[in-house]
Scaffold this motif. Structure first.
Motif, mmCIF file in Angstrom:
data_model
loop_
_atom_site.group_PDB
_atom_site.id
_atom_site.type_symbol
_atom_site.label_atom_id
_atom_site.label_comp_id
_atom_site.label_asym_id
_atom_site.label_seq_id
_atom_site.Cartn_x
_atom_site.Cartn_y
_atom_site.Cartn_z
ATOM 1 N N ALA A 7 84.640 -43.958 -1.956
ATOM 2 C CA ALA A 7 85.228 -44.923 -1.141
ATOM 3 C C ALA A 7 84.593 -46.250 -1.150
ATOM 4 O O ALA A 7 85.172 -47.429 -0.922
ATOM 5 C CB ALA A 7 85.459 -44.245 0.392
ATOM 6 N N GLY A 8 83.180 -46.276 -1.001
ATOM 7 C CA GLY A 8 82.428 -47.404 -0.959
ATOM 8 C C GLY A 8 82.538 -48.250 -2.093
ATOM 9 O O GLY A 8 82.671 -49.556 -2.192
ATOM 10 N N VAL A 9 82.701 -47.546 -3.393
ATOM 11 C CA VAL A 9 82.839 -48.281 -4.594
ATOM 12 C C VAL A 9 84.206 -49.243 -4.531
ATOM 13 O O VAL A 9 84.358 -50.163 -4.875
ATOM 14 C CB VAL A 9 82.698 -47.474 -5.968
ATOM 15 C CG1 VAL A 9 83.168 -48.221 -7.081
ATOM 16 C CG2 VAL A 9 81.282 -46.602 -6.243
ATOM 17 N N GLY A 10 85.324 -48.412 -4.069
ATOM 18 C CA GLY A 10 86.642 -48.867 -4.099
ATOM 19 C C GLY A 10 86.626 -49.835 -3.075
ATOM 20 O O GLY A 10 87.309 -51.060 -3.264
ATOM 21 N N ALA A 11 86.155 -49.775 -1.890
ATOM 22 C CA ALA A 11 86.048 -51.015 -0.838
ATOM 23 C C ALA A 11 85.372 -52.030 -1.401
ATOM 24 O O ALA A 11 85.680 -53.176 -0.985
ATOM 25 C CB ALA A 11 85.221 -50.253 0.297
ATOM 26 N N GLY A 12 84.194 -52.107 -1.929
ATOM 27 C CA GLY A 12 83.408 -53.192 -2.599
ATOM 28 C C GLY A 12 84.354 -53.910 -3.321
ATOM 29 O O GLY A 12 84.209 -55.195 -3.365
ATOM 30 N N ALA A 13 84.866 -53.102 -4.448
ATOM 31 C CA ALA A 13 85.764 -53.782 -5.423
ATOM 32 C C ALA A 13 86.756 -54.503 -4.978
ATOM 33 O O ALA A 13 87.259 -55.496 -5.205
ATOM 34 C CB ALA A 13 86.251 -52.962 -6.286
ATOM 35 N N ILE A 14 87.828 -53.919 -3.941
ATOM 36 C CA ILE A 14 88.845 -54.652 -3.565
ATOM 37 C C ILE A 14 88.454 -55.574 -2.434
ATOM 38 O O ILE A 14 89.332 -56.761 -2.288
ATOM 39 C CB ILE A 14 89.552 -53.530 -2.595
ATOM 40 C CG1 ILE A 14 90.304 -52.407 -3.499
ATOM 41 C CG2 ILE A 14 90.678 -54.200 -1.644
ATOM 42 C CD1 ILE A 14 91.184 -51.347 -2.830
ATOM 43 N N ASN A 15 87.526 -55.688 -1.674
ATOM 44 C CA ASN A 15 86.788 -56.600 -0.878
ATOM 45 C C ASN A 15 86.650 -57.899 -1.410
ATOM 46 O O ASN A 15 87.024 -59.066 -1.252
ATOM 47 C CB ASN A 15 85.698 -56.135 0.052
ATOM 48 C CG ASN A 15 85.993 -55.386 1.263
ATOM 49 O OD1 ASN A 15 87.183 -55.414 1.967
ATOM 50 N ND2 ASN A 15 84.963 -54.711 1.750
ATOM 51 N N GLY A 54 79.778 -59.365 -4.069
ATOM 52 C CA GLY A 54 81.017 -60.129 -4.317
ATOM 53 C C GLY A 54 80.781 -61.671 -4.413
ATOM 54 O O GLY A 54 81.395 -62.319 -5.278
ATOM 55 N N ALA A 55 79.912 -61.954 -3.347
ATOM 56 C CA ALA A 55 79.787 -63.431 -3.582
ATOM 57 C C ALA A 55 78.987 -63.969 -4.442
ATOM 58 O O ALA A 55 79.001 -65.071 -5.158
ATOM 59 C CB ALA A 55 78.966 -63.830 -2.245
ATOM 60 N N ILE A 56 78.169 -62.969 -4.904
ATOM 61 C CA ILE A 56 77.159 -63.460 -6.268
ATOM 62 C C ILE A 56 78.342 -63.581 -7.420
ATOM 63 O O ILE A 56 78.010 -64.502 -8.147
ATOM 64 C CB ILE A 56 76.105 -62.337 -6.444
ATOM 65 C CG1 ILE A 56 75.115 -62.672 -5.251
ATOM 66 C CG2 ILE A 56 75.201 -62.645 -7.683
ATOM 67 C CD1 ILE A 56 73.698 -61.595 -5.170
ATOM 68 N N GLY A 57 79.228 -62.598 -7.398
ATOM 69 C CA GLY A 57 79.758 -62.424 -8.587
ATOM 70 C C GLY A 57 80.733 -63.732 -8.713
ATOM 71 O O GLY A 57 81.194 -63.854 -9.803
ATOM 72 N N TYR A 58 81.181 -64.387 -7.603
ATOM 73 C CA TYR A 58 81.979 -65.594 -7.561
ATOM 74 C C TYR A 58 81.160 -66.919 -7.489
ATOM 75 O O TYR A 58 81.543 -68.073 -7.154
ATOM 76 C CB TYR A 58 82.803 -65.430 -6.419
ATOM 77 C CG TYR A 58 84.173 -64.858 -6.768
ATOM 78 C CD1 TYR A 58 85.212 -65.391 -6.863
ATOM 79 C CD2 TYR A 58 84.464 -63.375 -6.512
ATOM 80 C CE1 TYR A 58 86.661 -64.861 -7.365
ATOM 81 C CE2 TYR A 58 85.628 -62.912 -6.826
ATOM 82 C CZ TYR A 58 86.658 -63.508 -7.095
ATOM 83 O OH TYR A 58 87.618 -62.962 -7.351
ATOM 84 N N GLY A 220 84.057 -55.782 -8.963
ATOM 85 C CA GLY A 220 85.207 -56.542 -8.874
ATOM 86 C C GLY A 220 85.383 -57.803 -8.901
ATOM 87 O O GLY A 220 86.283 -58.317 -9.479
ATOM 88 N N ALA A 221 84.391 -58.501 -8.597
ATOM 89 C CA ALA A 221 84.138 -60.005 -8.782
ATOM 90 C C ALA A 221 84.197 -60.286 -10.170
ATOM 91 O O ALA A 221 85.021 -61.333 -10.589
ATOM 92 C CB ALA A 221 82.886 -60.410 -8.126
#
Length: 250
Positions: A7-15, A54-58, A220-221
């Protein structure tokens, strides 16, 4: 433990791409037997690495937005701290009536953002006014209020951010998404730091979600940055609709 990590992996990707990852992790934490408040607090702590990764990926999309991000982050910090305080002070169901309304309105704004932005540009051309790079007091106030909600629960918080910025900033959806990730990281972090000293949480759940969301957020990013504006908008509206239905059925 495997379910919480997944769930953590999925939530991180979607967020990192859309928002609403809490709607994945929160029900799983409740299913493990945690109380709603403990689950909310543990979730907020665990999602910090996902928000940061996610912020780093963007980071490329953040180029040239430093001043804007710093100003809006002040509102996110104040709102996140206020929301975290309200979580511990108000009844657990205090926000349940207004949340679906906020999410539904945000979805409409995201779906029609190109049309609405065009109308705003034409109005500026007629009046001779220029768009403000930081969105002005209206955006700052709106994002601060959205951050209060984010510090309280955070489900679909990112969608509300995108809808507000899409209306008031003349930027591509991907660049707005990058700002959204930074603001979400600020809210999650300040709320989590408050919870560390003022609330009960489950360290096992926190660690599992933290590792999973960190991996999912960066992955996800990487994927989300390749989406066209139309695909990203469709994804936002689709995920947001699922989130809205789940909120209404709770």
């Amino acid at each position: 433990m495997a379910a919480v990590f997944a769930a953590g992996v999925g939530a991180g990707a979607i967020n990192s791409v859309v928002g609403s990852g809490t709607l994945i992790t929160f029900p799983v934490l409740l299913a493990t037997g945690l109380s709603p408040v403990t689950a909310t607090v543990s979730n907020a702590l665990g999602l910090i690495p996902g928000s940061v990764s996610g912020a780093i990926g963007y980071r490329r999309e953040l180029a040239g937005q430093r001043r804007r991000v710093l100003k809006l982050s002040v509102g996110a910090l104040l709102g996140g701290l206020t929301g975290a305080t309200l979580l511990l002070a108000l009844p657990a169901r205090a926000f349940e009536t207004i949340v679906p309304v906020l999410v539904g309105l945000a979805l409409v704004l995201v779906a029609f953002q190109p049309r609405l932005s065009s109308l705003v540009r034409r109005r500026r051309e007629r009046t001779g006014s220029a768009a403000r790079r930081d969105g002005g007091p209206l955006l700052f106030g709106g994002l601060t209020l959205a951050s209060v909600y984010g510090g309280y629960f955070s489900a679909a918080q990112g969608i509300i951010y995108l809808s507000l910025m899409g209306m008031l900033l003349d930027e591509s959806l991907q660049r707005l998404n990058a700002v959204k990730n930074v603001l979400s990281a600020v809210v999650n972090t300040v709320a989590a730091l408050f919870f560390l000293f003022a609330a009960d949480f489950d360290w096992t759940a926190v660690l599992l979600i933290a590792v999973g969301s960190g991996l999912g957020g960066y992955g996800g990013a990487k994927v989300g940055r390749r989406f066209s504006p139309l695909v990203l908008r469709v994804l936002v509206v689709t995920v947001g609709t699922v989130a809205l239905v789940q909120l209404l059925l709770r």
